[in-house]
Design a protein around this motif. Sequence first.
Motif, PDB file in Angstrom:
ATOM      1  N   UNK A 127      13.032 -11.525   9.955  1.00 17.55           N
ATOM      2  CA  UNK A 127      13.634 -11.172   8.669  1.00 17.55           C
ATOM      3  C   UNK A 127      12.813 -10.047   8.063  1.00 17.55           C
ATOM      4  N   UNK A 128      13.463  -8.938   7.761  1.00 14.52           N
ATOM      5  CA  UNK A 128      12.741  -7.760   7.283  1.00 14.52           C
ATOM      6  C   UNK A 128      13.442  -7.190   6.061  1.00 14.52           C
ATOM      7  N   UNK A 129      12.640  -6.752   5.100  1.00 16.12           N
ATOM      8  CA  UNK A 129      13.147  -6.082   3.917  1.00 16.12           C
ATOM      9  C   UNK A 129      12.894  -4.591   4.060  1.00 16.12           C
ATOM     10  N   UNK A 130      13.967  -3.807   4.105  1.00 17.84           N
ATOM     11  CA  UNK A 130      13.853  -2.354   4.153  1.00 17.84           C
ATOM     12  C   UNK A 130      13.780  -1.843   2.710  1.00 17.84           C
ATOM     13  N   UNK A 131      12.654  -1.305   2.291  1.00 19.07           N
ATOM     14  CA  UNK A 131      12.496  -0.909   0.885  1.00 19.07           C
ATOM     15  C   UNK A 131      13.556   0.104   0.449  1.00 19.07           C
TER      16      UNK A 131
ATOM     17  N   UNK B 262       0.826  -1.205   0.000  1.00 21.29           N
ATOM     18  CA  UNK B 262       0.000   0.000   0.000  1.00 21.29           C
ATOM     19  C   UNK B 262       0.860   1.254   0.000  1.00 21.29           C
ATOM     20  N   UNK B 263       2.048   1.186   0.606  1.00 18.77           N
ATOM     21  CA  UNK B 263       2.970   2.320   0.626  1.00 18.77           C
ATOM     22  C   UNK B 263       4.033   2.209  -0.461  1.00 18.77           C
ATOM     23  N   UNK B 264       4.324   0.975  -0.885  1.00 20.84           N
ATOM     24  CA  UNK B 264       5.380   0.761  -1.880  1.00 20.84           C
ATOM     25  C   UNK B 264       4.813  -0.100  -3.004  1.00 20.84           C
ATOM     26  N   UNK B 265       3.975   0.501  -3.820  1.00 19.35           N
ATOM     27  CA  UNK B 265       3.328  -0.241  -4.901  1.00 19.35           C
ATOM     28  C   UNK B 265       4.359  -0.667  -5.944  1.00 19.35           C
ATOM     29  N   UNK B 266       4.081  -1.788  -6.579  1.00 24.47           N
ATOM     30  CA  UNK B 266       4.987  -2.289  -7.604  1.00 24.47           C
ATOM     31  C   UNK B 266       6.168  -3.055  -7.066  1.00 24.47           C
ATOM     32  N   UNK B 267       6.304  -3.143  -5.740  1.00 21.02           N
ATOM     33  CA  UNK B 267       7.403  -3.910  -5.129  1.00 21.02           C
ATOM     34  C   UNK B 267       6.877  -5.280  -4.684  1.00 21.02           C
ATOM     35  N   UNK B 268       7.773  -6.213  -4.517  1.00 21.90           N
ATOM     36  CA  UNK B 268       7.408  -7.550  -4.072  1.00 21.90           C
ATOM     37  C   UNK B 268       7.909  -7.770  -2.651  1.00 21.90           C
ATOM     38  N   UNK B 269       7.022  -8.231  -1.785  1.00 18.32           N
ATOM     39  CA  UNK B 269       7.376  -8.497  -0.397  1.00 18.32           C
ATOM     40  C   UNK B 269       6.997  -9.936  -0.054  1.00 18.32           C
ATOM     41  N   UNK B 270       7.547 -10.441   1.018  1.00 17.73           N
ATOM     42  CA  UNK B 270       7.241 -11.796   1.467  1.00 17.73           C
ATOM     43  C   UNK B 270       5.846 -11.816   2.090  1.00 17.73           C
ATOM     44  N   UNK B 271       5.569 -12.835   2.862  1.00 19.53           N
ATOM     45  CA  UNK B 271       4.252 -12.983   3.480  1.00 19.53           C
ATOM     46  C   UNK B 271       3.790 -11.677   4.114  1.00 19.53           C
ATOM     47  N   UNK B 272       2.499 -11.395   3.961  1.00 17.21           N
ATOM     48  CA  UNK B 272       1.932 -10.139   4.425  1.00 17.21           C
ATOM     49  C   UNK B 272       2.228  -9.860   5.896  1.00 17.21           C
ATOM     50  N   UNK B 273       2.208 -10.929   6.692  1.00 17.59           N
ATOM     51  CA  UNK B 273       2.306 -10.746   8.133  1.00 17.59           C
ATOM     52  C   UNK B 273       3.706 -10.414   8.612  1.00 17.59           C
ATOM     53  N   UNK B 274       4.743 -10.595   7.804  1.00 21.18           N
ATOM     54  CA  UNK B 274       6.119 -10.445   8.279  1.00 21.18           C
ATOM     55  C   UNK B 274       6.436  -9.021   8.713  1.00 21.18           C
TER      56      UNK B 274
END
Length: 564
Positions: free
Chosen positions: A373-377, A340-352
């Motif tokens: 484990x966290x992905x910093x956009x 919702x904040x970073x459209x067009x990006x791919x992230x892992x499971x929603x809950x992470x």
Amino acid sequence: VRILGELAGRPPTPPLWTLGFLHTRWGYRNWTEIRRTLRMFRERGHPVDAFIYDFESYTRQPDYGLPAGGRATFADFGWNPQCFPDPLDNMAEARSLGVQTVLIRKPRLGNAYLLRMAAEHGWKITTWPGQRRKKKGTAEKYAARVIDFRRADVRAWYWQRHRRFVEDGVAGWWNDEGEQFPTLYYWWNRALADGQARDFPDQRFWSINRAYSLGLARLGGAVWTGDSKTGWDDLRLEASKLLNYGLAGMPWATCDLGGFEGDPSATLMTRYMQAGVFFPIMRTHSSIRNKARLPWNFGDSAETAMREAIELRMRLLPYTYSLAHETYENGLPLARPMVLEFSGRTFADTWRQWMFGSAFLAAPVLDSSGHVQVLLPRGCVWYDFFSGRKNVGGQTMTLRCGLRDIPLWQRGGSIAALAPVVQHVGELAGRCLEIRVAAGSDASFRLTEDDGSTMAYRRGEKLTTVWQWNEHARVLTARASGFYAGMPRRRRWIVRFLGLGPVETMTLDQRPLPQLVKADDERKRGWVQLKDGTVIAHTGMRPARKALRLTVKICQDGRRPQPK
């Protein structure tokens, strides 16, 4: 999300106390036990803003065992004298501790006389659209006692049974077990919300409901995710559900922190609470058969960690309440999936991980291993909320977290407002707020304040302070407009800068701001740079609506000057 919000209707700004910490429990035996729990929260330093009461608030025995025709002695709209021997005084005592009272409601009747009257008027529901099979046993008996809130005469009669509770000080409603037809919760809330709007037009309506009907949010209703089980998988599922609720037109959702059924370990209960900090509503609950979700029931280490989690929730109040006003305007939820904040990006499971507003990225521990484990956009920098450490976007980090650790970052190019730790929202008025500026790019934040309880904000009675950071010029400005009854005339600000580099001088309203030796005296005007690079500026006492301009000059040689 905005389109769905328009279809569902704009959710009103909820009462301020609903954004603090809410305690629900099924199983209180008497007022002595309730009073002791209220005072334990205060004596042990655990913030709390509301007690939400189950069956025991109005009956000594649940109505599950009643026959389809009810029982002559059952009281549907009264108080249980064991738990509330003097309801007015009992609620007043709770309010003196800053705690609101919320009562459970069921969509059915249990009194035999009222059920006969409802049958004579054709008010009872026996079937509903989509019903495939008849309920059996006890469930069949209490389903047969549900009344049809779709009828205007039912809603008018029902509200008249509840008007006195609002008049006496009940702050909200817990609507439970209303899944008999798809829109029951909507019409049930209409009965309460319409009546309150007519008889108490300046009081905000709030309810929490076990299921969601489209349009419920615009009435002031919130939802929770139902009677969940305790477990790590369940905790992750709850996070996912709440994020999806926000995308479905219901921004005000929560769950039973700790799970409704089962007894969580101390570690699991702590992780539930830490995740709840970043849910739209932070609320505990449990079955009467299980351990009450009270922080001191889980050992000293867990209690400390849970206290710190609730304190963080309270510190975030100026930020979350400002977001609540934005939700009223645009329908965006507080808890936002990353896309919702970073459209067009791919992230892992929603809950992470998810965004809490647009400024904070939360990745609470939802795994028994304690690893995150966290992905910093990419595209911005990220500052650790607690240490101020700068992290470059675009990287995936794996963290091992202790029991008290809550992974949280502030997005570079953002501003947020924080409060000091308070025990309830009533202690917020006039307090010194902290403005956190995460450098990296231009930023802005609209701090919105009002009386927290009335409908005056809809008439424009609110104070809006727009904070703006100019990255190139290193200038922070604030411009306030508006007014509300009871607003502070004068106040102090603490401004915390992250990621500035060595500061040489600062000016406030074009006047030199002295450099201080210590950072912990908010009564002084001045600034100080900590060893970790964080810069803290104290404005001193000033008119609440006075414009502010804070200019920062960075050292050219990269050396940090010493205070004189």
